[in-house]
Design an enzyme around this catalytic site. Structure first.
Site: not given
Ligand SMILES: *Cc1c(COP(=O)(O)O)cnc(C)c1O
Length: 395
Positions: A105, A208, A53, A183
């Site tokens: 988001y 992503k 963990r 972000d």
């Molecule tokens: C997809 C996304 C998230 C969240 O990510 P997850 O892996 O789906 O939890 C946060 N911020 C942005 C800009 C995103 O495109």
């Protein structure tokens, strides 16, 4: 490994500070599934690993690679982008206040509304493309500013260095640290050198672009290279990661690391594809507006040109004919996949208004596109055909 910093991004992404496995010479890292690690007779852990963990060799490799790519001090990997973001948002101490963008988001906006605000976090939602609005939202209790640029799905641009300036001025006035978190999911390195813009923390949904193949969920928080005090934000992020254990599995970390190794070439090709698609869409009579920061007419173009090394591979466009026309175009594509998410090798198209909670700012005639690695001409042909389907011709 620190010598890797002087390499160009393409080289850095391929090597990521990795060396062949010391025991076997394997050129890719072995997968370590162990949940527990041996102690020496004297009770110490000379190899650094205790229990899966708090730490795991595959996660440690991924964290080192992410820190190296962003030029950060260290990174903490999570099981999802949302878990990474939540760790940062929850680092705000009791009584503290956070400023977030109005088109954040939507998953994070929902997390704030349903979980974090009811638990006591004070939040101001502002249009961050307006620095005066950010400054006006600052309170003596502000501890965090959350930035997302380009925004989703409107591709609004926030002046990141400008927000950092506002935060530093407020710190000087109120005498308490304010962390600026970016972000950067839409702007993986080297598209927007986040720490060069002065932020304290970079957050990624590695789901992503970084993993890049639509096959593994993950997130990360990267700490700025300088040791500037942002209170105990970074320590809290680490505590949330290690004590709550919302971490990626060894295989998740391994897959993400594998994806990273082709990052530089994927991003270059995806950005080229996006530019070609934008040029086609701008000239198409069925398209009412193209939202892409690389366009000189985009309201954030000058700021984007200053802070971004590439305008990226995400774009939105609005069609003439309202929601029906938008749904018809989405229904008419054959090469694009109708799906949410972004950053993978396959191009995606999405009618955003129908996936987001009602009442948001997304126009009903908007389609969001994530450009993948197909030949741009094939993508253009697909959209040309979908846009040409006569009105009223609903599949
Ligand atoms: C997809 C996304 C998230 C969240 O990510 P997850 O892996 O789906 O939890 C946060 N911020 C942005 C800009 C995103 O495109």
């Amino acid at each position: 490994m620190s010598g890797d910093r002087s390499y160009r991004p393409e080289t850095l992404a391929v090597h990521l500070g990795l060396a062949p496995d010391a025991e076997t010479g394997a050129v890719v890292p072995p997968l370590h599934l162990a949940t527990t690690f041996e102690r020496d007779a004297d009770g110490t852990y000379p190899r650094g690993f205790v229990y899966a963990r708090p730490d795991n060799p595959n996660r440690a490799q991924l964290e080192r690679a992410l820190a190296l790519l962003e030029g950060g001090r260290e990174a903490a990997a999570f099981a999802s982008g949302s878990a990474a973001a939540a760790a940062v948002l929850r680092s705000v101490p009791a009584g503290g206040h956070a400023i977030v963008p109005d088109d954040q988001y939507h998953g994070l906006r929902t997390l704030l509304e349903r979980v974090l605000v009811p638990a006591g976090l004070q939040v101001s939602v502002v249009d961050m493309s307006d620095l005066d609005a950010v400054a006006a939202a600052v309170r003596p209790t502000t501890r965090l500013v959350w930035v997302e640029t380009p925004s989703n799905p409107l591709l609004k641009i926030t002046d990141v260095a400008g927000v950092v300036r506002v935060a530093r001025d407020a710190e000087a006035r109120h005498g308490a640290p304010i962390a600026v978190a970016l972000d950067a999911t839409w702007t993986p390195p080297p598209w927007q050198p986040a720490f060069g813009l002065g932020v304290d923390l970079v957050v990624h949904a590695t789901t992503k672009y970084l993993a890049g193949h639509s096959d593994v969920l993950g997130g990360a928080v990267v700490a700025a290279p300088d040791a500037r005090s942002v209170g105990d934000v970074w320590e809290r992020v680490r505590d949330v990661q290690r004590l709550e254990g919302g971490v990626p599995s060894p295989f998740d970390a391994w897959l993400t690391l594998r994806g990273l190794r082709t990052l530089a070439v994927r991003l270059a090709a995806q950005a080229d594809g996006a530019a070609a698609l934008v040029a086609f869409l701008v000239a198409h009579p069925g398209v009412a507006q193209v939202l892409y920061p690389g366009l000189p007419g985009h309201p954030g173009h000058a700021v984007a040109a200053r802070q971004m090394a590439s305008f990226g591979a995400m774009l939105s466009f609005r069609v003439h004919g309202g929601v029906e026309a938008a749904m018809r175009v989405a229904a008419g594509v054959r090469l694009f996949t109708r799906a949410t998410s972004l950053g993978g090798v396959e191009s995606l198209i999405e009618h955003r208004a129908s996936i987001e909670p009602a009442g948001g700012p997304t126009p009903p005639d908007l389609l969001r596109v994530s450009v993948g690695l197909e030949h741009p001409d094939d993508l253009i042909e697909d959209l040309r055909e979908a846009l040409a389907a006569p009105l009223g011709d609903r599949p």
